[in-house]
Scaffold this active site. Sequence first.
Site, PDB file in Angstrom:
ATOM      1  N   HIS A 254       0.844  -1.192   0.000  1.00 17.49           N
ATOM      2  CA  HIS A 254       0.000   0.000   0.000  1.00 17.49           C
ATOM      3  C   HIS A 254       0.875   1.236   0.000  1.00 17.49           C
ATOM      4  O   HIS A 254       1.955   1.228   0.590  1.00 17.49           O
ATOM      5  CB  HIS A 254      -0.926   0.016   1.228  1.00 17.49           C
ATOM      6  N   GLU A 316      -7.839  -4.849  -0.407  1.00 13.21           N
ATOM      7  CA  GLU A 316      -8.416  -5.617  -1.503  1.00 13.21           C
ATOM      8  C   GLU A 316      -8.255  -7.126  -1.307  1.00 13.21           C
ATOM      9  O   GLU A 316      -8.978  -7.911  -1.906  1.00 13.21           O
ATOM     10  CB  GLU A 316      -7.845  -5.114  -2.829  1.00 13.21           C
TER      11      GLU A 316
HETATM   12  N1  COA Z   1       3.986  -7.372  -5.037  1.00 14.47           N
HETATM   13  C1  COA Z   1       5.291  -7.391  -5.341  1.00 14.47           C
HETATM   14  N2  COA Z   1       6.103  -6.337  -5.182  1.00 14.47           N
HETATM   15  C2  COA Z   1       5.556  -5.218  -4.700  1.00 14.47           C
HETATM   16  C3  COA Z   1       4.189  -5.125  -4.365  1.00 14.47           C
HETATM   17  C4  COA Z   1       3.397  -6.266  -4.559  1.00 14.47           C
HETATM   18  N3  COA Z   1       2.099  -6.261  -4.267  1.00 14.47           N
HETATM   19  N4  COA Z   1       3.940  -3.890  -3.915  1.00 14.47           N
HETATM   20  C5  COA Z   1       5.090  -3.210  -3.972  1.00 14.47           C
HETATM   21  N5  COA Z   1       6.058  -4.019  -4.448  1.00 14.47           N
HETATM   22  C6  COA Z   1       7.456  -3.679  -4.649  1.00 14.47           C
HETATM   23  C7  COA Z   1       7.621  -2.721  -5.817  1.00 14.47           C
HETATM   24  O1  COA Z   1       7.779  -3.449  -7.046  1.00 14.47           O
HETATM   25  C8  COA Z   1       8.863  -1.988  -5.434  1.00 14.47           C
HETATM   26  O2  COA Z   1       9.964  -2.791  -5.751  1.00 14.47           O
HETATM   27  P1  COA Z   1      11.174  -2.233  -6.651  1.00 14.47           P
HETATM   28  O3  COA Z   1      11.635  -1.018  -5.935  1.00 14.47           O
HETATM   29  O4  COA Z   1      12.132  -3.368  -6.641  1.00 14.47           O
HETATM   30  O5  COA Z   1      10.555  -1.951  -7.978  1.00 14.47           O
HETATM   31  C9  COA Z   1       8.802  -1.927  -3.903  1.00 14.47           C
HETATM   32  O6  COA Z   1       7.908  -2.970  -3.512  1.00 14.47           O
HETATM   33  C10 COA Z   1       8.290  -0.634  -3.356  1.00 14.47           C
HETATM   34  O7  COA Z   1       7.000  -0.422  -3.816  1.00 14.47           O
HETATM   35  P2  COA Z   1       6.472   0.990  -4.257  1.00 14.47           P
HETATM   36  O8  COA Z   1       6.680   1.097  -5.729  1.00 14.47           O
HETATM   37  O9  COA Z   1       7.065   2.070  -3.438  1.00 14.47           O
HETATM   38  O10 COA Z   1       4.984   0.849  -3.894  1.00 14.47           O
HETATM   39  P3  COA Z   1       3.848   1.874  -4.268  1.00 14.47           P
HETATM   40  O11 COA Z   1       3.575   2.725  -3.109  1.00 14.47           O
HETATM   41  O12 COA Z   1       4.100   2.544  -5.553  1.00 14.47           O
HETATM   42  O13 COA Z   1       2.701   0.838  -4.549  1.00 14.47           O
HETATM   43  C11 COA Z   1       0.759  -0.352  -4.621  1.00 14.47           C
HETATM   44  C12 COA Z   1       1.567   0.671  -3.835  1.00 14.47           C
HETATM   45  C13 COA Z   1      -0.545  -0.600  -3.916  1.00 14.47           C
HETATM   46  C14 COA Z   1       0.465   0.215  -6.014  1.00 14.47           C
HETATM   47  C15 COA Z   1       1.575  -1.662  -4.730  1.00 14.47           C
HETATM   48  O14 COA Z   1       1.875  -2.151  -3.450  1.00 14.47           O
HETATM   49  C16 COA Z   1       0.895  -2.690  -5.585  1.00 14.47           C
HETATM   50  O15 COA Z   1       1.031  -2.668  -6.814  1.00 14.47           O
HETATM   51  N6  COA Z   1       0.123  -3.654  -4.973  1.00 14.47           N
HETATM   52  C17 COA Z   1      -0.552  -4.667  -5.732  1.00 14.47           C
HETATM   53  C18 COA Z   1      -1.852  -4.102  -6.279  1.00 14.47           C
HETATM   54  C19 COA Z   1      -2.879  -3.915  -5.194  1.00 14.47           C
HETATM   55  O16 COA Z   1      -3.085  -4.748  -4.338  1.00 14.47           O
HETATM   56  N7  COA Z   1      -3.567  -2.756  -5.271  1.00 14.47           N
HETATM   57  C20 COA Z   1      -4.569  -2.395  -4.312  1.00 14.47           C
HETATM   58  C21 COA Z   1      -4.081  -1.290  -3.432  1.00 14.47           C
HETATM   59  S1  COA Z   1      -5.253  -0.903  -2.160  1.00 14.47           S
END
Ligand code: COA
Length: 371
Positions: A254, A316
């Site tokens: 998140h 989710e």
């Molecule tokens: N699975 C695998 N890796 C994940 C991940 C996940 N669900 N969520 C974050 N990461 C990884 C990213 O790839 C990143 O790695 P990298 O630096 O090697 O590329 C690292 O963790 C840091 O993540 P970050 O990009 O800072 O997270 P964010 O704040 O941009 O992303 C979300 C937040 C929700 C978009 C992300 O966690 C995600 O895509 N989750 C899956 C989709 C989901 O469940 N969405 C509903 C949200 S309520």
Amino acid sequence: MSLAGLPIAHRAPAQAGLEGVVVADTRLSHVDGERGELIIAGARAEDLALTEAIDFETVVQRLLELGSGETLVDVRQRLAEARVAAFARVAQLTPALTLPNTMDALLAATAQGAAGGDALSVLGSLPVFVAASARLHAGQPPIAPDPQRSTAQDLRIMLGLSDNPARARALDAYLVTVSDHGLNASTFAARVVASTGSDITPCILAGLSALKGPLHGGAPGPVLDMLDATTNVDARAWLEGELAAGRRIMGMGHRIYRVRDPRAFVFERALARLEQEDGESSAVPARLAHARRVEQAAEVLLCERHPERPLRANVEFYTALLLEAVGIPRELFTATFAVGRCAGWLAHIEEQRRTGRLIRPAARYVGQMPH
Ligand code: COA
């Protein structure tokens, strides 16, 4: 080219995801990502969601009251009238409602069928369009709303599900919990459009559009696919395969929360209550136990990969289980989320309008300059 001559704002490093950037004051909801706390209109999300007397309409009234002074009776009546009025437009909206993707159908039907509407008429239209679209896709006739019912009860009935008070209550708990959540992507999108002075429907279309992608609102369906896929296999090995293929684990991570999403706890409790109250929900405990195993495996794996960045279950993950248990088909999960979140969008639109301020951030130019 040197950036030295540009104003400070243009020299600052780009903050591509706007994380940590405060762009609005809001009285609607507070998200504490460190402590795992969500407050909606002055109350903890779990207290709202798990208090029997509080349904979606109550929270709509609390959120919108800050802007419009609607009483609870007004809200119930106007939402019911809006459902009836929206249903009268379903036949003419059939081409929109039968677009193959549910979110496309909801967008098109809302654009055509809710244009020019006020807050409650747009909000009341959404569950009708979601249900009618699902029925039409299944080759079945849409079911008319019943103005005596609440939004949650009526949504289930319009989908052709049984009249089951325990499941309607669980759906209410869901809609209440997701009604607002700070400046998430869809709410921000709605506020940006509101800041231009646009009317309500285009703001709601902006919110709906932001839900189409898998990163916001689109994960519960894939979470259920993941739970299905891991039922009889080693969850860790399956998850490793996903990561090796460059895919994210849906329902994990998140932007704000560094602990487990508080809404995951609310949904687990709502599921436990459903299982107690509803004799037909006997599959819930086994599904819940499996989900917890997969969640734990994903948490361990993600912790190994990103020890610096806690990636825990988000809303989710357990949305998938709760909506499945109340009978919502998985292709409607995002659209059902939109019904709940629309309450927050509307309140934020109103709040943004009161500021009278256009949202217009800056971008740092990294392209070529003319010689
Ligand atoms: N699975 C695998 N890796 C994940 C991940 C996940 N669900 N969520 C974050 N990461 C990884 C990213 O790839 C990143 O790695 P990298 O630096 O090697 O590329 C690292 O963790 C840091 O993540 P970050 O990009 O800072 O997270 P964010 O704040 O941009 O992303 C979300 C937040 C929700 C978009 C992300 O966690 C995600 O895509 N989750 C899956 C989709 C989901 O469940 N969405 C509903 C949200 S309520």
